[in-house]
Motif scaffolding. Structure first.
Motif, mmCIF file in Angstrom:
data_model
loop_
_atom_site.group_PDB
_atom_site.id
_atom_site.type_symbol
_atom_site.label_atom_id
_atom_site.label_comp_id
_atom_site.label_asym_id
_atom_site.label_seq_id
_atom_site.Cartn_x
_atom_site.Cartn_y
_atom_site.Cartn_z
ATOM 1 N N PRO A 74 32.093 -3.887 31.281
ATOM 2 C CA PRO A 74 30.786 -4.515 31.540
ATOM 3 C C PRO A 74 30.035 -4.809 30.248
ATOM 4 O O PRO A 74 30.263 -4.164 29.220
ATOM 5 C CB PRO A 74 30.054 -3.460 32.369
ATOM 6 N N ASP A 75 29.129 -5.764 30.323
ATOM 7 C CA ASP A 75 28.281 -6.084 29.173
ATOM 8 C C ASP A 75 27.069 -5.166 29.110
ATOM 9 O O ASP A 75 26.441 -5.044 28.052
ATOM 10 C CB ASP A 75 27.807 -7.535 29.264
ATOM 11 N N LEU A 76 26.724 -4.529 30.241
ATOM 12 C CA LEU A 76 25.547 -3.661 30.296
ATOM 13 C C LEU A 76 25.725 -2.663 31.433
ATOM 14 O O LEU A 76 26.282 -2.997 32.480
ATOM 15 C CB LEU A 76 24.277 -4.492 30.502
ATOM 16 N N ILE A 77 25.246 -1.447 31.230
ATOM 17 C CA ILE A 77 25.251 -0.416 32.269
ATOM 18 C C ILE A 77 23.813 -0.186 32.719
ATOM 19 O O ILE A 77 22.926 0.045 31.899
ATOM 20 C CB ILE A 77 25.842 0.903 31.749
ATOM 21 N N HIS A 78 23.598 -0.255 34.025
ATOM 22 C CA HIS A 78 22.293 0.034 34.612
ATOM 23 C C HIS A 78 22.482 1.312 35.436
ATOM 24 O O HIS A 78 23.033 1.282 36.533
ATOM 25 C CB HIS A 78 21.849 -1.134 35.497
ATOM 26 N N ALA A 79 22.075 2.450 34.872
ATOM 27 C CA ALA A 79 22.313 3.760 35.490
ATOM 28 C C ALA A 79 21.071 4.230 36.234
ATOM 29 O O ALA A 79 19.944 4.096 35.737
ATOM 30 C CB ALA A 79 22.705 4.780 34.428
ATOM 31 N N HIS A 80 21.299 4.793 37.409
ATOM 32 C CA HIS A 80 20.189 5.133 38.296
ATOM 33 C C HIS A 80 20.039 6.640 38.460
ATOM 34 O O HIS A 80 20.961 7.326 38.917
ATOM 35 C CB HIS A 80 20.385 4.434 39.643
ATOM 36 N N ASP A 81 18.861 7.127 38.070
ATOM 37 C CA ASP A 81 18.482 8.533 38.079
ATOM 38 C C ASP A 81 19.170 9.311 36.954
ATOM 39 O O ASP A 81 19.971 8.773 36.200
ATOM 40 C CB ASP A 81 18.665 9.161 39.453
ATOM 41 N N MET A 82 18.790 10.583 36.850
ATOM 42 C CA MET A 82 19.070 11.307 35.607
ATOM 43 C C MET A 82 20.527 11.681 35.416
ATOM 44 O O MET A 82 21.063 11.563 34.312
ATOM 45 C CB MET A 82 18.171 12.536 35.519
ATOM 46 N N ARG A 83 21.194 12.157 36.448
ATOM 47 C CA ARG A 83 22.595 12.556 36.295
ATOM 48 C C ARG A 83 23.470 11.362 35.913
ATOM 49 O O ARG A 83 24.270 11.427 34.980
ATOM 50 C CB ARG A 83 23.096 13.186 37.603
ATOM 51 N N ALA A 84 23.316 10.250 36.631
ATOM 52 C CA ALA A 84 24.111 9.059 36.321
ATOM 53 C C ALA A 84 23.787 8.535 34.927
ATOM 54 O O ALA A 84 24.672 8.063 34.205
ATOM 55 C CB ALA A 84 23.872 7.975 37.368
ATOM 56 N N SER A 85 22.532 8.622 34.522
ATOM 57 C CA SER A 85 22.141 8.167 33.185
ATOM 58 C C SER A 85 22.756 9.049 32.109
ATOM 59 O O SER A 85 23.202 8.564 31.069
ATOM 60 C CB SER A 85 20.614 8.166 33.052
ATOM 61 N N PHE A 86 22.794 10.356 32.365
ATOM 62 C CA PHE A 86 23.366 11.291 31.406
ATOM 63 C C PHE A 86 24.871 11.037 31.225
ATOM 64 O O PHE A 86 25.367 10.933 30.094
ATOM 65 C CB PHE A 86 23.133 12.723 31.885
ATOM 66 N N VAL A 87 25.592 10.902 32.342
ATOM 67 C CA VAL A 87 27.034 10.652 32.257
ATOM 68 C C VAL A 87 27.289 9.303 31.586
ATOM 69 O O VAL A 87 28.193 9.168 30.748
ATOM 70 C CB VAL A 87 27.681 10.704 33.654
ATOM 71 N N SER A 88 26.486 8.296 31.912
ATOM 72 C CA SER A 88 26.643 6.978 31.291
ATOM 73 C C SER A 88 26.402 7.034 29.797
ATOM 74 O O SER A 88 27.091 6.371 29.011
ATOM 75 C CB SER A 88 25.682 5.980 31.943
ATOM 76 N N ALA A 89 25.422 7.834 29.380
ATOM 77 C CA ALA A 89 25.122 7.959 27.955
ATOM 78 C C ALA A 89 26.292 8.576 27.195
ATOM 79 O O ALA A 89 26.536 8.237 26.032
ATOM 80 C CB ALA A 89 23.862 8.805 27.754
ATOM 81 N N LEU A 90 27.015 9.457 27.851
ATOM 82 C CA LEU A 90 28.171 10.085 27.218
ATOM 83 C C LEU A 90 29.335 9.110 27.048
ATOM 84 O O LEU A 90 30.179 9.299 26.172
ATOM 85 C CB LEU A 90 28.654 11.278 28.058
ATOM 86 N N CYS A 91 29.365 8.076 27.902
ATOM 87 C CA CYS A 91 30.537 7.204 27.967
ATOM 88 C C CYS A 91 30.317 5.790 27.442
ATOM 89 O O CYS A 91 31.290 5.075 27.193
ATOM 90 C CB CYS A 91 31.008 7.082 29.423
ATOM 91 N N CYS A 92 29.081 5.375 27.301
ATOM 92 C CA CYS A 92 28.811 3.948 27.123
ATOM 93 C C CYS A 92 29.243 3.393 25.761
ATOM 94 O O CYS A 92 29.482 2.184 25.619
ATOM 95 C CB CYS A 92 27.345 3.632 27.385
ATOM 96 N N GLY A 93 29.312 4.243 24.750
ATOM 97 C CA GLY A 93 29.681 3.741 23.435
ATOM 98 C C GLY A 93 28.687 2.697 22.949
ATOM 99 O O GLY A 93 27.488 2.951 22.867
ATOM 100 N N LYS A 94 29.184 1.485 22.688
ATOM 101 C CA LYS A 94 28.311 0.409 22.219
ATOM 102 C C LYS A 94 27.775 -0.461 23.357
ATOM 103 O O LYS A 94 27.050 -1.425 23.102
ATOM 104 C CB LYS A 94 29.074 -0.461 21.221
ATOM 105 N N ILE A 95 28.130 -0.143 24.594
ATOM 106 C CA ILE A 95 27.625 -0.908 25.735
ATOM 107 C C ILE A 95 26.150 -0.562 25.941
ATOM 108 O O ILE A 95 25.801 0.616 26.067
ATOM 109 C CB ILE A 95 28.412 -0.596 27.017
ATOM 110 N N PRO A 96 25.251 -1.549 25.977
ATOM 111 C CA PRO A 96 23.828 -1.252 26.192
ATOM 112 C C PRO A 96 23.611 -0.522 27.512
ATOM 113 O O PRO A 96 24.256 -0.824 28.520
ATOM 114 C CB PRO A 96 23.181 -2.641 26.215
ATOM 115 N N VAL A 98 20.721 0.801 30.365
ATOM 116 C CA VAL A 98 19.389 0.805 30.965
ATOM 117 C C VAL A 98 19.349 1.963 31.957
ATOM 118 O O VAL A 98 20.233 2.090 32.808
ATOM 119 C CB VAL A 98 19.085 -0.519 31.694
ATOM 120 N N SER A 99 18.359 2.814 31.828
ATOM 121 C CA SER A 99 18.194 3.939 32.750
ATOM 122 C C SER A 99 17.062 3.623 33.727
ATOM 123 O O SER A 99 16.046 3.041 33.340
ATOM 124 C CB SER A 99 17.874 5.217 31.971
ATOM 125 N N HIS A 100 17.248 4.008 34.985
ATOM 126 C CA HIS A 100 16.287 3.672 36.033
ATOM 127 C C HIS A 100 16.024 4.941 36.848
ATOM 128 O O HIS A 100 16.913 5.424 37.555
ATOM 129 C CB HIS A 100 16.881 2.576 36.920
#
Length: 344
Positions: A74-96, A98-100
């Protein structure tokens, strides 16, 4: 542009509805969107009905999400709530990223593992959407992310609501309806106690409970203890409860905390008054005594519910103001543009 929405839930409720609404709002644009969450039959069914591409994982772990990201790119990750945002932050690398954040996380208001873990997501995110001012201010370290945060109140697709209503040809005669998960946040035990007091004043009371959750068995047990079996009807998960809401006299919420509940917005669109505890985001929706009622005492909640149920003229006044309030706050173009601008 390809956006991956990441969630840590196996249910289909408030935040999940929001995500599907965002995806629908970007149809027929150059933005492709997919939905990634732990697998469940409910999620599969609801996404299939809406034509949303589902990328299931066994569980939301860094390993599983990394595998999906490598495959989907994906070109961008839109993660919803804290757990998903935390896991996404660990994995996203250079992919932008957005936390929601969709609610005022009760266990992130003070120093906790959750509030500390979300620091990583907050640092990594290019932007953070908060569903209400109280959800933003309720997070312990919110001031650290002030420059990259904005408040994005939930909205609903009014056209879809009335389409769903038209799909259900049944007629319902519930006095009170509750729509939501049966969880600690929603305090369904308090809901049962309020119903018991209401039944004492109105023996033929009819209440619909739409939803499931980890407190379902406990709530049903309390219902039996309070001798409410003939009055309270547990309907489980309903893929389309809109006509049930429309035909009910009043909606009730007894939540300990809330963001901007989608069920309350749906009730408002349909002209159904809402009686609620004064939790967070509900204060932005309900003007006490104008389009519904907010109170933190059970006895007062019972009085207000009884007045709405028994007085058609009063119910009609609240209903009219409810629709007017909804019209002022439900700005779909503004909501979509806020997300589009963030993506750009």
């Amino acid at each position: 542009m390809k956006v991956m929405h990441v969630l840590n839930s196996r249910i289909y409720s408030g935040a999940e509805k929001v995500v599907c609404q965002i995806i629908r709002s970007f149809e027929n644009t150059d933005v492709e969107m997919v939905y990634c969450s732990p697998d469940s039959e409910t999620v599969r069914q609801m996404l299939a009905e809406q034509g949303v591409t589902f990328l299931p994982v066994d569980s939301m772990t860094p390993k599983n999400l990394s595998s999906i990201l490598h495959e989907q790119k994906p070109d961008l990750i839109h993660a919803h709530d804290m757990r998903a945002s935390f896991v996404s932050a660990l994995c996203c690398g250079k992919i932008p990223l957005v936390s929601h954040i969709h609610n005022n996380a009760y266990d992130a208001r003070g120093l906790s593992l959750k509030s500390i873990a979300y620091l990583l997501a907050g640092v990594k995110a290019k932007h953070i959407f908060w569903v209400s001012n109280s959800s933003y201010e309720g997070y312990l370290f919110h001031k650290l992310f002030a420059k990259k945060s904005s408040i994005l109140y939930n909205i609903i697709d009014t056209e879809q609501i009335f389409e769903k209503k038209a799909q259900d040809g049944n007629a319902y005669d519930y006095d009170v309806i509750y729509v939501g998960r049966l969880t600690y946040q929603k305090d369904p035990q308090r809901l049962m106690r309020v119903c018991a007091q209401l039944k004492a004043r109105k023996p033929d009371l009819k209440v619909a409970i739409v939803g499931t959750g980890e407190l379902e068995a406990e709530t049903k047990q309390l219902c039996a203890q309070l001798n409410l079996q003939d009055n309270v009807h547990f309907l489980g998960f309903q893929s389309n409860p809109i006509k049930m809401v429309h035909d009910s006299k009043v909606m009730i919420l007894t939540s300990r905390w809330e963001g901007t509940p989608m069920c309350a917005l749906e009730a408002m669109a349909l002209g159904v008054p809402v009686v609620s505890t004064p939790s967070d985001g509900m204060r932005d929706l309900i003007e006490d005594g104008v389009n519904g009622y907010l109170h933190d005492e059970d006895a007062v909640l019972v009085e207000k519910l009884l007045k709405i149920i028994s007085d058609p003229g009063h119910r009609e006044m609240l209903s009219r103001h409810t629709v007017e309030k909804f019209g002022r706050i439900n700005d779909a173009p503004k909501y979509r543009e806020a997300i589009a601008a963030c993506y750009r």
